[in-house]
Design a protein around this motif. Structure first.
Motif, PDB file in Angstrom:
ATOM      1  N   ARG A  69       1.887  -0.446  34.576  1.00  9.68           N
ATOM      2  CA  ARG A  69       2.628  -1.537  35.209  1.00  9.68           C
ATOM      3  C   ARG A  69       3.896  -1.031  35.874  1.00  9.68           C
ATOM      4  O   ARG A  69       4.412   0.024  35.505  1.00  9.68           O
ATOM      5  CB  ARG A  69       2.966  -2.638  34.202  1.00  9.68           C
ATOM      6  CG  ARG A  69       3.854  -2.188  33.069  1.00  9.68           C
ATOM      7  CD  ARG A  69       4.366  -3.370  32.268  1.00  9.68           C
ATOM      8  NE  ARG A  69       5.547  -3.969  32.888  1.00  9.68           N
ATOM      9  CZ  ARG A  69       6.304  -4.883  32.299  1.00  9.68           C
ATOM     10  NH1 ARG A  69       5.984  -5.330  31.094  1.00  9.68           N
ATOM     11  NH2 ARG A  69       7.353  -5.375  32.912  1.00  9.68           N
ATOM     12  N   ALA A  70       4.372  -1.770  36.850  1.00  5.38           N
ATOM     13  CA  ALA A  70       5.619  -1.409  37.519  1.00  5.38           C
ATOM     14  C   ALA A  70       6.743  -2.232  36.914  1.00  5.38           C
ATOM     15  O   ALA A  70       6.528  -3.350  36.442  1.00  5.38           O
ATOM     16  CB  ALA A  70       5.512  -1.668  39.010  1.00  5.38           C
ATOM     17  N   ASN A  71       7.948  -1.679  36.927  1.00  7.33           N
ATOM     18  CA  ASN A  71       9.093  -2.398  36.393  1.00  7.33           C
ATOM     19  C   ASN A  71      10.317  -2.100  37.256  1.00  7.33           C
ATOM     20  O   ASN A  71      10.376  -1.089  37.934  1.00  7.33           O
ATOM     21  CB  ASN A  71       9.367  -1.986  34.945  1.00  7.33           C
ATOM     22  CG  ASN A  71      10.179  -3.024  34.210  1.00  7.33           C
ATOM     23  OD1 ASN A  71       9.954  -4.219  34.393  1.00  7.33           O
ATOM     24  ND2 ASN A  71      11.112  -2.595  33.402  1.00  7.33           N
ATOM     25  N   THR A  73      12.553  -2.298  40.419  1.00  9.55           N
ATOM     26  CA  THR A  73      12.194  -2.484  41.825  1.00  9.55           C
ATOM     27  C   THR A  73      10.697  -2.202  42.022  1.00  9.55           C
ATOM     28  O   THR A  73      10.187  -1.195  41.543  1.00  9.55           O
ATOM     29  CB  THR A  73      13.020  -1.520  42.700  1.00  9.55           C
ATOM     30  OG1 THR A  73      14.412  -1.776  42.481  1.00  9.55           O
ATOM     31  CG2 THR A  73      12.690  -1.710  44.173  1.00  9.55           C
ATOM     32  N   HIS A 123       5.357   6.500  28.599  1.00  5.81           N
ATOM     33  CA  HIS A 123       6.592   5.949  29.162  1.00  5.81           C
ATOM     34  C   HIS A 123       7.034   4.793  28.269  1.00  5.81           C
ATOM     35  O   HIS A 123       6.241   3.893  27.987  1.00  5.81           O
ATOM     36  CB  HIS A 123       6.257   5.459  30.580  1.00  5.81           C
ATOM     37  CG  HIS A 123       7.363   4.749  31.302  1.00  5.81           C
ATOM     38  ND1 HIS A 123       8.034   5.330  32.350  1.00  5.81           N
ATOM     39  CD2 HIS A 123       7.876   3.506  31.160  1.00  5.81           C
ATOM     40  CE1 HIS A 123       8.938   4.464  32.816  1.00  5.81           C
ATOM     41  NE2 HIS A 123       8.862   3.354  32.114  1.00  5.81           N
ATOM     42  N   ASP A 162      16.331   2.307  46.686  1.00  5.66           N
ATOM     43  CA  ASP A 162      16.476   0.862  46.463  1.00  5.66           C
ATOM     44  C   ASP A 162      17.898   0.477  46.070  1.00  5.66           C
ATOM     45  O   ASP A 162      18.603   1.209  45.384  1.00  5.66           O
ATOM     46  CB  ASP A 162      15.481   0.369  45.404  1.00  5.66           C
ATOM     47  CG  ASP A 162      15.537   1.151  44.088  1.00  5.66           C
ATOM     48  OD1 ASP A 162      15.806   2.373  44.123  1.00  5.66           O
ATOM     49  OD2 ASP A 162      15.326   0.537  43.023  1.00  5.66           O
ATOM     50  N   TYR A 170      20.250   2.070  43.144  1.00  2.00           N
ATOM     51  CA  TYR A 170      19.796   2.647  41.872  1.00  2.00           C
ATOM     52  C   TYR A 170      20.090   4.131  41.909  1.00  2.00           C
ATOM     53  O   TYR A 170      19.888   4.791  42.917  1.00  2.00           O
ATOM     54  CB  TYR A 170      18.290   2.431  41.679  1.00  2.00           C
ATOM     55  CG  TYR A 170      17.865   2.523  40.213  1.00  2.00           C
ATOM     56  CD1 TYR A 170      17.758   1.382  39.439  1.00  2.00           C
ATOM     57  CD2 TYR A 170      17.581   3.753  39.629  1.00  2.00           C
ATOM     58  CE1 TYR A 170      17.385   1.452  38.100  1.00  2.00           C
ATOM     59  CE2 TYR A 170      17.205   3.831  38.285  1.00  2.00           C
ATOM     60  CZ  TYR A 170      17.114   2.668  37.534  1.00  2.00           C
ATOM     61  OH  TYR A 170      16.738   2.745  36.204  1.00  2.00           O
ATOM     62  N   ASN A 199       5.195   2.114  41.880  1.00  2.00           N
ATOM     63  CA  ASN A 199       5.496   3.170  40.909  1.00  2.00           C
ATOM     64  C   ASN A 199       6.434   4.251  41.451  1.00  2.00           C
ATOM     65  O   ASN A 199       6.658   5.265  40.784  1.00  2.00           O
ATOM     66  CB  ASN A 199       4.221   3.816  40.369  1.00  2.00           C
ATOM     67  CG  ASN A 199       3.380   2.871  39.520  1.00  2.00           C
ATOM     68  OD1 ASN A 199       2.228   2.596  39.843  1.00  2.00           O
ATOM     69  ND2 ASN A 199       3.943   2.335  38.445  1.00  2.00           N
ATOM     70  N   ARG A 204       9.235  10.533  42.420  1.00  2.00           N
ATOM     71  CA  ARG A 204      10.078  10.025  41.348  1.00  2.00           C
ATOM     72  C   ARG A 204      10.318  11.120  40.318  1.00  2.00           C
ATOM     73  O   ARG A 204       9.569  12.089  40.244  1.00  2.00           O
ATOM     74  CB  ARG A 204       9.439   8.826  40.672  1.00  2.00           C
ATOM     75  CG  ARG A 204       8.346   9.238  39.684  1.00  2.00           C
ATOM     76  CD  ARG A 204       7.736   8.084  38.954  1.00  2.00           C
ATOM     77  NE  ARG A 204       8.695   7.335  38.166  1.00  2.00           N
ATOM     78  CZ  ARG A 204       8.435   6.158  37.632  1.00  2.00           C
ATOM     79  NH1 ARG A 204       7.246   5.609  37.803  1.00  2.00           N
ATOM     80  NH2 ARG A 204       9.345   5.537  36.920  1.00  2.00           N
ATOM     81  N   GLY A 212      12.555   4.828  29.829  1.00  2.00           N
ATOM     82  CA  GLY A 212      12.052   4.420  31.149  1.00  2.00           C
ATOM     83  C   GLY A 212      13.090   4.374  32.256  1.00  2.00           C
ATOM     84  O   GLY A 212      12.815   4.791  33.385  1.00  2.00           O
ATOM     85  N   GLN A 215      13.766   7.331  34.525  1.00  2.00           N
ATOM     86  CA  GLN A 215      12.677   7.870  35.364  1.00  2.00           C
ATOM     87  C   GLN A 215      12.837   7.350  36.794  1.00  2.00           C
ATOM     88  O   GLN A 215      12.085   6.497  37.262  1.00  2.00           O
ATOM     89  CB  GLN A 215      11.311   7.455  34.796  1.00  2.00           C
ATOM     90  CG  GLN A 215      11.202   7.442  33.275  1.00  2.00           C
ATOM     91  CD  GLN A 215      11.348   8.831  32.651  1.00  2.00           C
ATOM     92  OE1 GLN A 215      10.950   9.817  33.261  1.00  2.00           O
ATOM     93  NE2 GLN A 215      11.905   8.910  31.461  1.00  2.00           N
ATOM     94  N   LYS A 217      12.851   6.232  40.450  1.00  2.00           N
ATOM     95  CA  LYS A 217      11.812   6.120  41.487  1.00  2.00           C
ATOM     96  C   LYS A 217      12.462   6.254  42.866  1.00  2.00           C
ATOM     97  O   LYS A 217      13.672   6.249  43.008  1.00  2.00           O
ATOM     98  CB  LYS A 217      11.134   4.749  41.388  1.00  2.00           C
ATOM     99  CG  LYS A 217      10.564   4.450  40.002  1.00  2.00           C
ATOM    100  CD  LYS A 217       9.617   3.253  40.002  1.00  2.00           C
ATOM    101  CE  LYS A 217      10.317   1.916  39.955  1.00  2.00           C
ATOM    102  NZ  LYS A 217       9.355   0.788  39.736  1.00  2.00           N
TER     103      LYS A 217
HETATM  104  N1  LIG Z   1      14.777   3.543  41.822  1.00  2.00           N
HETATM  105  C1  LIG Z   1      14.462   2.914  40.681  1.00  2.00           C
HETATM  106  N2  LIG Z   1      14.019   3.633  39.642  1.00  2.00           N
HETATM  107  C2  LIG Z   1      13.686   3.029  38.485  1.00  2.00           C
HETATM  108  C3  LIG Z   1      13.842   1.629  38.311  1.00  2.00           C
HETATM  109  C4  LIG Z   1      14.303   0.876  39.429  1.00  2.00           C
HETATM  110  O1  LIG Z   1      14.449  -0.362  39.381  1.00  2.00           O
HETATM  111  N3  LIG Z   1      14.604   1.556  40.593  1.00  2.00           N
HETATM  112  N4  LIG Z   1      13.519   1.036  37.090  1.00  2.00           N
HETATM  113  C5  LIG Z   1      13.495   1.907  35.916  1.00  2.00           C
HETATM  114  C6  LIG Z   1      12.876   1.321  34.729  1.00  2.00           C
HETATM  115  S1  LIG Z   1      13.819   0.280  33.778  1.00  2.00           S
HETATM  116  C7  LIG Z   1      11.632   1.671  34.301  1.00  2.00           C
HETATM  117  S2  LIG Z   1      10.969   1.108  32.846  1.00  2.00           S
HETATM  118  C8  LIG Z   1      10.778   2.533  35.149  1.00  2.00           C
HETATM  119  C9  LIG Z   1       9.513   1.800  35.526  1.00  2.00           C
HETATM  120  O2  LIG Z   1       8.642   2.661  36.223  1.00  2.00           O
HETATM  121  P1  LIG Z   1       7.311   2.015  36.783  1.00  2.00           P
HETATM  122  O3  LIG Z   1       7.709   0.956  37.776  1.00  2.00           O
HETATM  123  O4  LIG Z   1       6.513   3.121  37.405  1.00  2.00           O
HETATM  124  O5  LIG Z   1       6.628   1.398  35.596  1.00  2.00           O
HETATM  125  O6  LIG Z   1      11.411   2.980  36.346  1.00  2.00           O
HETATM  126  C10 LIG Z   1      12.778   3.218  36.224  1.00  2.00           C
HETATM  127  N5  LIG Z   1      13.238   3.795  37.464  1.00  2.00           N
END
Ligand SMILES: Nc1nc2c(c(=O)[nH]1)N[C@H]1C(S)=C(S)[C@@H](COP(=O)(O)O)O[C@H]1N2
Ligand SMILES: [Mo]
Length: 251
Positions: A69-71, A73, A123, A162, A170, A199, A204, A212, A215, A217
């Motif tokens: 799942r994505a979280n 952005t 993750h 983002d 971020y 993702n 990333r 999480g 990590q 993105k």
């Molecule tokens: N650029 C960026 N990286 C980010 C985030 C984000 O909102 N923006 N969310 C973070 C959070 S809280 C989590 S849990 C993970 C989610 O990765 P996913 O979307 O691949 O699950 O990315 C992290 N890295």
């Protein structure tokens, strides 16, 4: 693992020579016991080197989560990012700058032609969900060596495409122990497919000993710094700045 063992052996002999030096410098038993007891030194060295360098668990292909799942952005949706996405990220560049001897500007193809690492890891998001995915990417250490990281550098900052609010992009950061950890990679593929936008396309961070939110993105720029104080809110990451999340989010 042999690296870890030889480091432990090295720390053991360092501890022994420090204890010997201590005998000459401060002869009182209590000073020696409090500051330099072999037991405390062992605990300290384990924490400083052993634990931080240990590998995160890796999983088998049959343990992969059916969906990752994505979280946060799901799409940066800025004009700049949309234009890069429309062009298949051919015009995207990863900037590597700050305290480096040789700043880099890398294309996705350059990154994909560098030696890879593939790892299946779990993750863990602080919001209470986990997912197991297979990540493929370039070890961050390879990039930092190519950029000739300065010996003044203490942290690596990851700037993302983002924006969380009009004024806050971020971003995240890690120290050099995590930066050179063998499982710390700049990932361009998840489960054998190029990263999707939700993702983190096109690239990333995976820093597998951390939670999480570390990590990052949608990577645009990697900056080597001596201190985090001048970067945005000064606490090392978007969530660390606005909330109470720890900079070191070890699992
Ligand atoms: N650029 C960026 N990286 C980010 C985030 C984000 O909102 N923006 N969310 C973070 C959070 S809280 C989590 S849990 C993970 C989610 O990765 P996913 O979307 O691949 O699950 O990315 C992290 N890295
Ligand atoms: Mo998260």
């Amino acid at each position: 693992m042999s690296l870890l063992l030889s480091r432990r052996a090295l720390i053991g002999s360092l501890a022994a020579s420090m204890l010997a030096g201590c005998d000459r410098l401060a002869d009182t038993a209590d000073v020696r016991e409090i500051l330099f007891s072999a037991e405390n030194f062992h605990k300290w060295s384990q924490r400083a080197l052993g634990d931080r360098n240990a590998l995160a668990p890796e999983f088998r292909a049959d343990q992969l989560s059916p969906i990752f799942r994505a979280n946060g952005t799901h799409d940066p949706a800025t004009d700049e990012y949309r234009a890069l996405w429309r062009g298949g990220f051919a015009d995207w560049r990863l900037q590597v700058d700050g305290l480096v001897g040789r700043p880099l500007s890398l294309t996705l193809n350059q990154l994909r032609s560098m030696p890879h690492r593939t790892q299946i890891t779990r993750h863990d998001c602080v919001e209470g969900w986990s997912a197991i995915g297979q990540w493929r990417g370039v070890p961050l250490a390879t990039i930092l060596h190519a950029a000739r990281l300065s010996d003044r550098a203490r942290y690596i900052v990851f700037h993302c495409a983002d924006r969380m609010t009009a004024t806050r992009p971020y971003y995240e950061s890690i120290d050099l122990i995590d930066a050179f950890h063998p499982q710390t990679i700049l990932a361009f593929a998840l489960n054998d497919r190029l990263l999707s936008v939700p993702n983190g396309a096109p690239l990333r961070l995976r820093v597998e000993r951390q939670l999480g939110y570390k990590q990052a993105k949608y990577l645009m720029r990697i900056q080597a710094v001596e201190s985090l104080g001048n970067i945005h809110g000064g606490k090392g990451g978007y969530w660390e700045d606005v909330a109470v999340y720890e900079h070191y989010a070890g699992i």
